[in-house]
Motif scaffolding. Sequence first.
Motif, PDB file in Angstrom:
ATOM      1  N   ILE A 311       0.849  -1.185   0.000  1.00 14.43           N
ATOM      2  CA  ILE A 311       0.000   0.000   0.000  1.00 14.43           C
ATOM      3  C   ILE A 311       0.889   1.242   0.000  1.00 14.43           C
ATOM      4  N   ASP A 312       0.427   2.284  -0.701  1.00 14.47           N
ATOM      5  CA  ASP A 312       1.206   3.516  -0.766  1.00 14.47           C
ATOM      6  C   ASP A 312       0.289   4.695  -1.038  1.00 14.47           C
ATOM      7  N   GLY A 313       0.514   5.749  -0.278  1.00 11.57           N
ATOM      8  CA  GLY A 313      -0.300   6.957  -0.444  1.00 11.57           C
ATOM      9  C   GLY A 313       0.216   7.857  -1.546  1.00 11.57           C
ATOM     10  N   ALA A 314       0.462   7.303  -2.731  1.00 13.23           N
ATOM     11  CA  ALA A 314       0.959   8.103  -3.863  1.00 13.23           C
ATOM     12  C   ALA A 314      -0.202   8.896  -4.449  1.00 13.23           C
ATOM     13  N   HIS A 315      -0.444  10.088  -3.901  1.00  8.26           N
ATOM     14  CA  HIS A 315      -1.633  10.853  -4.263  1.00  8.26           C
ATOM     15  C   HIS A 315      -1.340  12.017  -5.197  1.00  8.26           C
ATOM     16  N   ALA A 320       3.627   9.490  -7.252  1.00  7.80           N
ATOM     17  CA  ALA A 320       3.473   8.451  -8.277  1.00  7.80           C
ATOM     18  C   ALA A 320       4.817   8.093  -8.899  1.00  7.80           C
ATOM     19  N   LYS A 321       5.664   9.102  -9.125  1.00  7.60           N
ATOM     20  CA  LYS A 321       6.995   8.835  -9.683  1.00  7.60           C
ATOM     21  C   LYS A 321       7.835   7.998  -8.721  1.00  7.60           C
ATOM     22  N   SER A 322       7.757   8.321  -7.435  1.00  8.47           N
ATOM     23  CA  SER A 322       8.506   7.546  -6.440  1.00  8.47           C
ATOM     24  C   SER A 322       8.027   6.105  -6.402  1.00  8.47           C
ATOM     25  N   LEU A 323       6.713   5.916  -6.492  1.00 13.15           N
ATOM     26  CA  LEU A 323       6.175   4.555  -6.491  1.00 13.15           C
ATOM     27  C   LEU A 323       6.647   3.796  -7.725  1.00 13.15           C
ATOM     28  N   CYS A 324       6.660   4.461  -8.877  1.00 12.12           N
ATOM     29  CA  CYS A 324       7.126   3.796 -10.091  1.00 12.12           C
ATOM     30  C   CYS A 324       8.599   3.424 -10.007  1.00 12.12           C
ATOM     31  N   ASN A 325       9.396   4.287  -9.392  1.00 11.40           N
ATOM     32  CA  ASN A 325      10.809   3.950  -9.192  1.00 11.40           C
ATOM     33  C   ASN A 325      10.945   2.710  -8.327  1.00 11.40           C
ATOM     34  N   ASP A 347      -4.147  16.035  -9.262  1.00 13.56           N
ATOM     35  CA  ASP A 347      -3.850  15.929 -10.700  1.00 13.56           C
ATOM     36  C   ASP A 347      -4.020  14.467 -11.100  1.00 13.56           C
ATOM     37  N   VAL A 348      -5.276  14.059 -11.149  1.00 14.09           N
ATOM     38  CA  VAL A 348      -5.598  12.634 -11.289  1.00 14.09           C
ATOM     39  C   VAL A 348      -5.067  12.061 -12.600  1.00 14.09           C
ATOM     40  N   ILE A 354       1.273   8.155 -15.176  1.00 11.67           N
ATOM     41  CA  ILE A 354       2.529   7.629 -14.636  1.00 11.67           C
ATOM     42  C   ILE A 354       2.385   6.168 -14.205  1.00 11.67           C
ATOM     43  N   LEU A 355       1.296   5.861 -13.491  1.00 12.20           N
ATOM     44  CA  LEU A 355       1.147   4.543 -12.866  1.00 12.20           C
ATOM     45  C   LEU A 355       0.591   3.471 -13.806  1.00 12.20           C
ATOM     46  N   ILE A 356      -0.378   3.821 -14.608  1.00  9.77           N
ATOM     47  CA  ILE A 356      -1.133   2.823 -15.363  1.00  9.77           C
ATOM     48  C   ILE A 356      -0.262   1.971 -16.289  1.00  9.77           C
TER      49      ILE A 356
END
Length: 433
Positions: A311-315, A320-325, A347-348, A354-356
């Motif tokens: 789980i991550d609060g990439a909001h 989102a960039k950090s989660l992708c890294n 900025d949905v 980035i994530l999808i």
Amino acid sequence: MNYNEALEYIHGTYKFGRVLGLDNITKLLSLLDNPQDDLKIIHVAGTNGKGSTCSFINSMLISGGYKVGIYTSPYLESFTERIRINSENIEESELARVTEIVKSKVDNMVESGFNHPTEFEIVTAIAFYYYKEQNVDVVVLEVGMGGRFDATNVIKKPLINVITPISIDHTDYLGDTLAKIAYEKGGIIKDDCEVVMYPQDKESEAVIKEIVKEKNCTLTMANIENKEITQMDVLGQVFNCKVKDTVYNNLEIQLIGKHQVNNAIVAINVVRILRDKYGFEISDKDIYEGLKNTKWPGRIEVLTKEPLFIIDGAHNVDGAKSLCNTIDNYMGDKDITLVLGMLKDKDVRTVCEILIPRCKNVITTNPNNPRAMKADELKEIVNDLNKECASCDDIEKAVKLAIKKTDKNSVIICAGSLYMIGDIRSIVKKGDF
């Protein structure tokens, strides 16, 4: 007043909105005899990494033997998480007792013709009052939003101001450029103070440096480049770095993602100033132990290993960039099922862009917040990015669907609003699948 009544009262003030300004909180705290003026405070502002940085600082101070209050938001599972002393949540009975005291002063304010304080102002007043009453040695204070007009900025002079990474967020309140947002974040900086800053983009950094100069402050730039990560997996990281004149080898943290190493380096700089300038008795051993013991739930947190459930609060975009890294560094070619929930004022679309592409399956759901984007609306954005997607209004159904779509060698990531992450954390911990 009991605990449930206290929560009902606190959350009932949500209708008074989000008001940026210090008049209300200043008046309320004056009626409480200004408890904040008797506290030693480390004040932390920024867009990303505030909570993690606060948690690293908090843990190192506790390892040094100090009684530490930490004030953060939002909470994940229990409201009492927001007000802690030495990592223990405020007791429900204590929250109820202090809330009743604060409510009586709010009633006095309104009767005298003042505006009703907002929810965040009331919770901030509760925290200050409680920390003063409990005679904590130091408070690690996280800004709610922005800085200049945030309720926490009622404090007169903190020990240290900390600026974590700044990015575009809350544009309706803080401005639509990095320079404007940095100006608001830098508003926590007081005259003649110590300032520790995470290296920023040129636009933000120039603004903060100008404020530092105007306020006659001493600026410490955290050296996040001069580091070496020697070990990294989903259970933690080991790294070397140099802070001031000291080389720290084999520092361990449980938090994953390269950005968490950077946050830890910022926190070490803060603790070193506490030691070198203010005489805090924090040894290098306390630094090592504190970092190793730091936990910060909901930030790239591993809940299960088979399947790997994170789980991550990439909001926002930087989150989102950090989660992708992290995905790129830790998860290789594994199939990923993403459960995504967002607030509509973020900025949905950019977060989705980035994530999808990193994910095989996407399931959208509704965060438990009035500002939530509906699952079906979020699904439309995902579909626009040429990705098939399922939507579930109910968070628990979304989690169960994700598990159904995932084998033990694949990965489930639940990301987006922290208001959703806490619910998912509770669901997975129950294990009723």
